[in-house]
Design a protein around this motif. Structure first.
Motif, short mmCIF file in Angstrom:
data_model
loop_
_atom_site.label_atom_id
_atom_site.label_comp_id
_atom_site.label_asym_id
_atom_site.label_seq_id
_atom_site.Cartn_x
_atom_site.Cartn_y
_atom_site.Cartn_z
N LEU A 64 0.82 -1.21 0.00
CA LEU A 64 0.00 0.00 0.00
C LEU A 64 0.86 1.26 0.00
CD1 LEU A 64 -2.77 1.42 0.30
CD2 LEU A 64 -2.50 1.19 2.78
N ALA A 65 1.98 1.23 0.73
CA ALA A 65 2.81 2.43 0.85
C ALA A 65 3.32 2.91 -0.49
CB ALA A 65 3.99 2.15 1.78
N ASN A 66 3.50 2.00 -1.44
CA ASN A 66 3.97 2.40 -2.76
C ASN A 66 2.90 3.09 -3.59
OD1 ASN A 66 6.81 1.66 -3.17
ND2 ASN A 66 6.13 -0.41 -2.72
N HIS A 67 1.68 3.17 -3.04
CA HIS A 67 0.59 3.88 -3.72
C HIS A 67 0.14 5.10 -2.92
CE1 HIS A 67 0.09 0.60 -6.67
NE2 HIS A 67 0.36 -0.19 -5.65
N LEU A 68 0.88 5.46 -1.88
CA LEU A 68 0.56 6.62 -1.06
C LEU A 68 1.59 7.72 -1.29
CD1 LEU A 68 -0.18 4.88 2.38
CD2 LEU A 68 -1.87 5.75 0.76
N ARG A 73 -1.94 9.77 7.68
CA ARG A 73 -3.38 9.59 7.91
C ARG A 73 -3.73 8.11 8.07
NH1 ARG A 73 -7.45 12.63 3.97
NH2 ARG A 73 -6.37 14.35 5.02
N VAL A 74 -3.21 7.25 7.21
CA VAL A 74 -3.49 5.82 7.31
C VAL A 74 -2.91 5.27 8.61
CG1 VAL A 74 -3.09 3.57 6.25
CG2 VAL A 74 -3.60 5.56 4.82
N PHE A 75 -1.67 5.66 8.92
CA PHE A 75 -1.00 5.19 10.13
C PHE A 75 -1.80 5.55 11.39
CE2 PHE A 75 1.90 6.74 13.55
CZ PHE A 75 2.30 5.50 14.04
N LEU A 76 -2.24 6.78 11.49
CA LEU A 76 -2.96 7.21 12.69
C LEU A 76 -4.35 6.58 12.78
CD1 LEU A 76 -2.01 11.01 12.92
CD2 LEU A 76 -1.13 9.11 14.27
N THR A 77 -5.06 6.45 11.68
CA THR A 77 -6.40 5.87 11.70
C THR A 77 -6.37 4.42 12.16
OG1 THR A 77 -7.11 7.33 9.90
CG2 THR A 77 -8.45 5.37 10.33
N ILE A 78 -5.52 3.63 11.54
CA ILE A 78 -5.42 2.21 11.92
C ILE A 78 -4.83 2.08 13.32
CG2 ILE A 78 -4.46 -0.04 11.31
CD1 ILE A 78 -6.59 0.99 9.38
N ALA A 119 -1.41 -3.53 14.49
CA ALA A 119 -0.09 -3.05 14.92
C ALA A 119 0.96 -3.39 13.87
CB ALA A 119 0.28 -3.65 16.26
N ASN A 120 0.90 -4.59 13.32
CA ASN A 120 1.87 -4.98 12.30
C ASN A 120 1.65 -4.22 10.99
OD1 ASN A 120 3.55 -6.93 13.61
ND2 ASN A 120 1.81 -8.34 13.64
N PHE A 121 0.41 -3.88 10.71
CA PHE A 121 0.15 -3.05 9.52
C PHE A 121 0.81 -1.68 9.67
CE2 PHE A 121 -2.31 0.09 7.18
CZ PHE A 121 -2.46 -0.51 5.94
N CYS A 122 0.76 -1.14 10.87
CA CYS A 122 1.30 0.21 11.10
C CYS A 122 2.82 0.24 11.15
CB CYS A 122 0.75 0.78 12.41
SG CYS A 122 -1.01 1.17 12.38
N MET A 123 3.46 -0.86 11.53
CA MET A 123 4.89 -0.84 11.80
C MET A 123 5.74 -0.41 10.60
SD MET A 123 8.14 -2.14 11.96
CE MET A 123 8.30 -3.88 11.61
N PRO A 124 5.60 -1.01 9.39
CA PRO A 124 6.45 -0.56 8.29
C PRO A 124 6.13 0.86 7.84
CG PRO A 124 4.87 -2.20 7.53
CD PRO A 124 4.79 -2.18 9.02
N LEU A 125 4.87 1.30 7.99
CA LEU A 125 4.54 2.68 7.66
C LEU A 125 5.31 3.63 8.58
CD1 LEU A 125 0.66 2.43 7.18
CD2 LEU A 125 2.44 2.35 5.42
N VAL A 188 -3.24 5.83 22.75
CA VAL A 188 -3.77 6.86 21.85
C VAL A 188 -2.92 8.13 21.95
CG1 VAL A 188 -5.74 8.35 21.38
CG2 VAL A 188 -6.11 5.92 21.83
N LEU A 189 -2.52 8.51 23.15
CA LEU A 189 -1.66 9.69 23.32
C LEU A 189 -0.35 9.53 22.57
CD1 LEU A 189 -2.18 10.52 27.12
CD2 LEU A 189 -3.12 11.74 25.14
N ASP A 190 0.20 8.33 22.57
CA ASP A 190 1.43 8.05 21.82
C ASP A 190 1.26 8.44 20.36
OD1 ASP A 190 3.33 6.60 20.18
OD2 ASP A 190 2.10 4.81 20.39
N LEU A 191 0.18 8.01 19.75
CA LEU A 191 -0.03 8.26 18.33
C LEU A 191 -0.27 9.74 18.03
CD1 LEU A 191 -2.29 5.19 17.55
CD2 LEU A 191 0.12 5.45 17.01
#
Length: 469
Positions: A64-68, A73-78, A119-125, A188-191
């Motif tokens: 997905l990152a190669n199309h962003l 926005r994606v990182f924070l939402t997920i 969490a794993n979805f967010c990690m490489p982003l 949530v505060l972390d993000l």
């Protein structure tokens, strides 16, 4: 947006909040909570495997990152959804009437799977964002400093959790809901801190064909050698690691409070040395750090095989062992992150990170499930020799011990030309040359005056725009 120096501080603070979230939601209290719902060895193995079996989501995020153009926005939402997913389950189980235990046990497994998948979805982003933003010079030192504060945050969070469970007198299900509630708020505060950290645009892969994007990291021999090590190491470690707390609870007979205090001391050990490990990794390279830490990672398995079935004696033995183990874990994490970020191109970086972490993690997850199934099938198996009893737990720890030693042979094959020779690093760190090591029967303690002084490393400097990648 924050200034570069303020952004660095925010990244460190966010890491501390994330570590607090992790400790509050994945502490040994989760094991006791699952036991209250009727969990068996198979259920424990599945729960332990979830962080790893869901690592395929890193590849989804990398594609997905190669199309962003931007990841924020994606990182924070997920990410925010991930931080809140355990809360309804914990509240529901706390007030559920008798007879619904098995339902909530499987809901716990599903919620845990969703938690780790997101969490794993967010990690490489996130990590590719940091790889583009942070300067390459001094990168390992920065990770070391960040890891040090994260270890202190973990120790404080776990100690606070242990005191809460000890003094509150609440049933484990109600107490667990309280831990999840506080952890969700901190997560949530972390993000939210990343709302004001500048994000460079994504450098997309020139070749967007799915096959080319997925296989790019494996076509580089140097990076492929790191992937091989990471996969074998996760296989070796995950045969025994997911069951340590359960072994101490169910076989040794430790209280939940004692186990949480042991883990607290382990985080303190990591905090005391993480900064120094970051400086050493920056100076000598990632490869020798991985080799040295992997070599000593067998210590905790040896201790678990030999400790007596006495909670108080086991507590005293395991505190220093777990502190050492946390130091070694810190070294491996710092070196892993340093290798991935320094050896991955800005183009398609998310895929390189996913290949370096996700594939190895999936190997570890499948290993955890298999080991958990073995525990369930061999639940009543014992072998006695004098005063010593060998159980299904000991079989797993012995297998993990042998494979951890074998992992060293795989680690030495990592290709990183810029790193120092491991023997050279060891002799530098202990202040002895190979010739003097041969004279150890005569000269046991190295003479400090003979050692060459090593200049103090520079502290990480504030980011400048020219440094950002």
């Amino acid at each position: 947006m924050w200034s570069p120096a303020a952004a660095q501080r925010a990244i460190i603070v966010a890491g501390c909040l994330a570590m607090a979230y992790t400790q509050l939601t994945q502490s040994p209290a989760t094991i006791r909570f699952a036991e209250s719902l009727g969990a068996t060895g198979l259920h424990m193995g599945i729960l332990g495997a979830m962080p790893y079996c869901t690592l395929f989501m890193q590849f989804v995020a990398a594609v997905l990152a190669n199309h962003l153009k931007y990841r924020r926005r994606v990182f924070l939402t997920i990410g925010i959804m991930q931080r809140l997913v355990l809360l309804p389950l914990a509240i529901g189980a706390a007030f559920a009437p008798p007879g619904y235990e098995m339902l909530y046990l499987w809901l716990l497994i599903l919620a845990t799977a969703a938690n780790h998948a997101m969490a794993n979805f967010c990690m490489p982003l996130w990590l590719s964002w940091m790889g583009d933003y942070l300067p390459r010079q001094g990168l390992s030192e920065f990770w070391g400093a960040r890891h040090r504060w994260m270890q202190w945050a973990a120790a404080i969070s776990l100690l606070g959790s242990a005191f809460y469970l000890w003094q509150s007198g609440l049933p484990i299900r109600v107490a667990y809901a309280g831990l999840i509630g506080v952890g969700s708020v901190l997560g949530v505060l972390d993000l939210l801190l990343f709302l004001k950290v500048e994000e460079p645009p994504v450098t997309q892969a020139k070749e967007l064909r799915l096959g080319a994007v997925l296989t790019a990291p494996f076509r580089q021999p140097g990076y492929r050698s790191f992937i091989s090590y990471a996969c074998f190491w996760n296989f070796a470690a995950m045969i025994g690691a997911p069951f340590i707390s359960w072994f101490l609870l169910s076989w040794i007979g430790m209280s939940l409070y004692q186990i949480m205090v042991i883990w607290t001391f382990s985080w303190i050990g990591g905090a005391l040395f993480a900064d120094r490990l970051g400086r050493w990794t920056e100076r000598y390279g990632n490869r020798p750090m991985l080799i040295m830490c992997t070599f000593f990672k067998s210590a905790n398995m040896i201790a678990l095989l030999l400790i007596p079935r006495d909670p108080n004696v086991a507590f005293l033995v395991l505190v220093p062992i777990f502190m050492l183990d946390a130091v070694l874990n810190a070294g491996i994490v710092i070196a892993n992150n340093g290798f991935m970020l320094k050896n991955s191109p800005s183009e398609n970086r998310s895929m390189y990170i996913a290949a370096g972490a996700a594939l190895a993690g999936m190997v570890g997850g499948l290993t955890s499930i298999g080991a958990g199934a073995f525990l369930a099938l061999a639940a009543d198996w014992e072998w006695r020799s004098g005063d010593w009893t060998f159980t299904n737990f000991h079989v797993l720890f012995a297998a993990s011990l042998v494979l951890r030693w074998a992992s060293v042979l795989v680690a030495v094959r990592i290709h990183e030309p810029a790193s120092k020779n491991t023997l050279h690093v060891v002799t530098q760190l202990i202040g002895a040359t190979p010739l003097r090591l041969l004279r150890l029967p005569v000269l046991v303690i190295p003479v400090e005056a003979e050692a060459k002084p090593v200049p103090a490393p520079r502290r990480p400097r504030p980011l400048a725009k020219a440094d950002r990648r």
